[in-house]
Design a protein around this motif. Structure first.
Motif, PDB file in Angstrom:
ATOM      1  N   LEU A 168      53.409  25.482  35.839  1.00  0.00           N
ATOM      2  CA  LEU A 168      52.129  24.793  36.009  1.00  0.00           C
ATOM      3  C   LEU A 168      50.899  25.704  35.910  1.00  0.00           C
ATOM      4  O   LEU A 168      49.933  25.348  35.222  1.00  0.00           O
ATOM      5  N   PRO A 169      50.876  26.869  36.577  1.00  0.00           N
ATOM      6  CA  PRO A 169      49.648  27.677  36.539  1.00  0.00           C
ATOM      7  C   PRO A 169      49.187  28.036  35.126  1.00  0.00           C
ATOM      8  O   PRO A 169      47.988  28.015  34.848  1.00  0.00           O
ATOM      9  N   ARG A 170      50.125  28.337  34.227  1.00  0.00           N
ATOM     10  CA  ARG A 170      49.732  28.706  32.860  1.00  0.00           C
ATOM     11  C   ARG A 170      49.084  27.534  32.129  1.00  0.00           C
ATOM     12  O   ARG A 170      48.110  27.709  31.404  1.00  0.00           O
ATOM     13  N   THR A 171      49.617  26.334  32.336  1.00  0.00           N
ATOM     14  CA  THR A 171      49.035  25.159  31.679  1.00  0.00           C
ATOM     15  C   THR A 171      47.658  24.843  32.247  1.00  0.00           C
ATOM     16  O   THR A 171      46.728  24.511  31.501  1.00  0.00           O
ATOM     17  N   VAL A 172      47.502  24.936  33.561  1.00  0.00           N
ATOM     18  CA  VAL A 172      46.203  24.671  34.190  1.00  0.00           C
ATOM     19  C   VAL A 172      45.172  25.688  33.733  1.00  0.00           C
ATOM     20  O   VAL A 172      44.022  25.334  33.404  1.00  0.00           O
ATOM     21  N   VAL A 173      45.564  26.962  33.691  1.00  0.00           N
ATOM     22  CA  VAL A 173      44.644  28.006  33.222  1.00  0.00           C
ATOM     23  C   VAL A 173      44.224  27.734  31.780  1.00  0.00           C
ATOM     24  O   VAL A 173      43.050  27.877  31.415  1.00  0.00           O
ATOM     25  N   LEU A 174      45.181  27.329  30.952  1.00  0.00           N
ATOM     26  CA  LEU A 174      44.870  27.033  29.549  1.00  0.00           C
ATOM     27  C   LEU A 174      43.895  25.873  29.432  1.00  0.00           C
ATOM     28  O   LEU A 174      42.924  25.941  28.672  1.00  0.00           O
ATOM     29  N   ALA A 175      44.128  24.790  30.189  1.00  0.00           N
ATOM     30  CA  ALA A 175      43.250  23.617  30.122  1.00  0.00           C
ATOM     31  C   ALA A 175      41.855  23.941  30.660  1.00  0.00           C
ATOM     32  O   ALA A 175      40.845  23.546  30.064  1.00  0.00           O
ATOM     33  N   ILE A 176      41.789  24.672  31.769  1.00  0.00           N
ATOM     34  CA  ILE A 176      40.486  25.010  32.361  1.00  0.00           C
ATOM     35  C   ILE A 176      39.712  25.956  31.445  1.00  0.00           C
ATOM     36  O   ILE A 176      38.489  25.834  31.279  1.00  0.00           O
ATOM     37  N   THR A 177      40.416  26.904  30.826  1.00  0.00           N
ATOM     38  CA  THR A 177      39.748  27.814  29.896  1.00  0.00           C
ATOM     39  C   THR A 177      39.235  27.055  28.678  1.00  0.00           C
ATOM     40  O   THR A 177      38.138  27.329  28.179  1.00  0.00           O
ATOM     41  N   GLY A 178      40.034  26.081  28.195  1.00  0.00           N
ATOM     42  CA  GLY A 178      39.566  25.239  27.098  1.00  0.00           C
ATOM     43  C   GLY A 178      38.329  24.452  27.487  1.00  0.00           C
ATOM     44  O   GLY A 178      37.376  24.322  26.700  1.00  0.00           O
ATOM     45  N   LEU A 179      38.308  23.943  28.727  1.00  0.00           N
ATOM     46  CA  LEU A 179      37.130  23.244  29.229  1.00  0.00           C
ATOM     47  C   LEU A 179      35.944  24.201  29.338  1.00  0.00           C
ATOM     48  O   LEU A 179      34.802  23.826  29.060  1.00  0.00           O
ATOM     49  N   GLY A 180      36.235  25.450  29.724  1.00  0.00           N
ATOM     50  CA  GLY A 180      35.176  26.464  29.797  1.00  0.00           C
ATOM     51  C   GLY A 180      34.525  26.698  28.444  1.00  0.00           C
ATOM     52  O   GLY A 180      33.290  26.785  28.337  1.00  0.00           O
ATOM     53  N   TRP A 181      35.361  26.804  27.378  1.00  0.00           N
ATOM     54  CA  TRP A 181      34.816  26.924  26.023  1.00  0.00           C
ATOM     55  C   TRP A 181      33.894  25.742  25.725  1.00  0.00           C
ATOM     56  O   TRP A 181      32.787  25.917  25.175  1.00  0.00           O
ATOM     57  N   ALA A 182      34.359  24.536  26.059  1.00  0.00           N
ATOM     58  CA  ALA A 182      33.597  23.329  25.744  1.00  0.00           C
ATOM     59  C   ALA A 182      32.244  23.318  26.451  1.00  0.00           C
ATOM     60  O   ALA A 182      31.221  22.947  25.859  1.00  0.00           O
ATOM     61  N   ILE A 183      32.220  23.735  27.719  1.00  0.00           N
ATOM     62  CA  ILE A 183      30.970  23.723  28.484  1.00  0.00           C
ATOM     63  C   ILE A 183      30.045  24.848  28.050  1.00  0.00           C
ATOM     64  O   ILE A 183      28.848  24.637  27.807  1.00  0.00           O
ATOM     65  N   VAL A 184      30.599  26.054  27.935  1.00  0.00           N
ATOM     66  CA  VAL A 184      29.771  27.226  27.616  1.00  0.00           C
ATOM     67  C   VAL A 184      29.139  27.104  26.231  1.00  0.00           C
ATOM     68  O   VAL A 184      27.998  27.520  26.016  1.00  0.00           O
ATOM     69  N   VAL A 185      29.875  26.529  25.282  1.00  0.00           N
ATOM     70  CA  VAL A 185      29.346  26.392  23.921  1.00  0.00           C
ATOM     71  C   VAL A 185      28.647  25.047  23.731  1.00  0.00           C
ATOM     72  O   VAL A 185      27.548  24.983  23.170  1.00  0.00           O
ATOM     73  N   GLY A 186      29.261  23.962  24.203  1.00  0.00           N
ATOM     74  CA  GLY A 186      28.739  22.631  23.943  1.00  0.00           C
ATOM     75  C   GLY A 186      27.450  22.314  24.691  1.00  0.00           C
ATOM     76  O   GLY A 186      26.549  21.669  24.134  1.00  0.00           O
ATOM     77  N   LEU A 187      27.335  22.764  25.940  1.00  0.00           N
ATOM     78  CA  LEU A 187      26.146  22.455  26.744  1.00  0.00           C
ATOM     79  C   LEU A 187      24.877  23.071  26.144  1.00  0.00           C
ATOM     80  O   LEU A 187      23.889  22.348  25.934  1.00  0.00           O
ATOM     81  N   PRO A 188      24.854  24.370  25.824  1.00  0.00           N
ATOM     82  CA  PRO A 188      23.637  24.935  25.197  1.00  0.00           C
ATOM     83  C   PRO A 188      23.315  24.291  23.849  1.00  0.00           C
ATOM     84  O   PRO A 188      22.138  24.077  23.538  1.00  0.00           O
ATOM     85  N   LEU A 189      24.348  23.971  23.064  1.00  0.00           N
ATOM     86  CA  LEU A 189      24.091  23.318  21.776  1.00  0.00           C
ATOM     87  C   LEU A 189      23.434  21.961  21.974  1.00  0.00           C
ATOM     88  O   LEU A 189      22.503  21.596  21.240  1.00  0.00           O
ATOM     89  N   GLY A 190      23.913  21.205  22.979  1.00  0.00           N
ATOM     90  CA  GLY A 190      23.323  19.900  23.247  1.00  0.00           C
ATOM     91  C   GLY A 190      21.879  20.004  23.726  1.00  0.00           C
ATOM     92  O   GLY A 190      21.014  19.234  23.294  1.00  0.00           O
TER      93      GLY A 190
END
Length: 314
Positions: A95-117
């Motif tokens: 479980l921890p590896r999958t959660v870390v992967l999903a949260i990191t993917g969400l981090g990419w989305a927020i860090v890149v997507g929010l400033p672009l928006g």
């Protein structure tokens, strides 16, 4: 607020129970005999019958489902048919590896997507807005597994910038991070576009309201207005989408783990499907479903805290 959160929590539990029942029926509809898988093809019918009786597999399906949920409430997910290890140990080790992967993917989305928006909303109909719109629409259309395959071929195989498979050496943080970059980017890239477009639309709506025009009349800069007064309001619709988005990120993480041979719930579930190891498969799906429901509940709670009107109306 407390009443609203209590109602949302009870609703989340109801959805989880219904989802578990449906998943139980779907998984046990998959062809394959667990007794044959566990004992091997040379086992006698008498041995198979004894195994089914011991595992409760000879009970009606509804009774099996009820017994499983009761066992689940006690923290028991059953036994791995192949290794005879508790499924709980296998699932929570992955479980921890999958959660870390999903949260990191969400981090990419927020860090890149929010400033672009934000950038796109502050420059509507400009060349910046058009470029952001093209990029956002393009990445939204790309499935996670396809991004994983092309990212693997380009950045790992051709350019050799990142490792191709695995999760890195235990205890070596740098190696683990390098193994995480490509999978997390594949998981989160589509949500960069979603968040960018949502933030743009929400901010443009708030920027047209009277209180924003008042701030401008007093000479407050557009950037300060956007960051201090507009973005906290505009981000509320984004949070409601992120609740569902986290579930999609988890499902995307499952597929990406298979592509990158990364140990986690995805690889565990994939191996369980191949071997018809139903207890492990169901344990993996149950935990993923629980995370999905929890993400939606947390999103509802965050929205209610940011906008108390939601709690009053709900």
């Amino acid at each position: 607020m407390a009443t609203y959160l209590t109602r949302r929590f009870l609703l989340a539990l109801t959805v989880l129970v219904i989802a578990l029942m449906v998943l139980f029926l779907l998984i046990y509809a998959v062809p394959g005999d667990p007794a044959t898988i566990a004992l091997g093809p040379r086992a006698t019918e008498l041995q198979k019958e004894a195994f089914r009786e011991r595992m409760g597999l000879d009970d009606p399906l509804f009774v099996q489902a009820i017994n499983y949920i009761l066992s689940l409430l006690q923290g028991d997910m059953g036994t791995d048919l192949l290794s005879q290890r508790p499924v709980t140990d296998l699932v929570f080790a992955a479980l921890p590896r999958t959660v870390v992967l999903a949260i990191t993917g969400l981090g990419w989305a927020i860090v890149v997507g929010l400033p672009l928006g934000v950038w796109s909303a502050l420059k509507p109909n400009s060349w910046i807005d058009r470029i952001v719109g093209i990029i956002s629409t393009s990445v939204v259309a790309l499935p996670a597994f396809l991004m994983a395959i092309y990212g693997l071929m380009l950045f790992a195989v051709t350019l050799k910038w990142f490792p191709a498979i695995g999760a890195g050496e235990p205890g070596d943080l740098g190696d683990q991070i390098s193994h995480l970059v490509l999978p997390s980017l594949a998981v989160g890239i589509a949500w960069v576009g979603y968040i960018a477009r949502l933030v743009r639309v929400s901010m443009l709506e708030v920027l047209g309201e009277n209180h924003v025009k008042t701030y401008r009349a007093f000479g407050v800069s557009d950037f300060r207005i956007a960051m201090r007064f507009v973005l906290p309001i505009a981000v509320v619709p984004v949070l409601s989408v992120l609740g569902v988005g986290m579930g999609n990120l988890l499902s995307g993480a499952v597929l990406v783990e298979v592509v990158f041979a990364r140990p986690g719930l995805g690889s565990l579930a994939y191996d369980a499907v191949i071997s018809r190891n139903f207890p492990v498969l169901f344990g993996s799906v149950v935990v993923t479903t629980a995370l999905y429901v929890a993400a939606n509940f947390l999103a509802d709670a965050a929205i209610a805290l940011l906008d108390p009107r939601v709690a009053e109306q709900g």
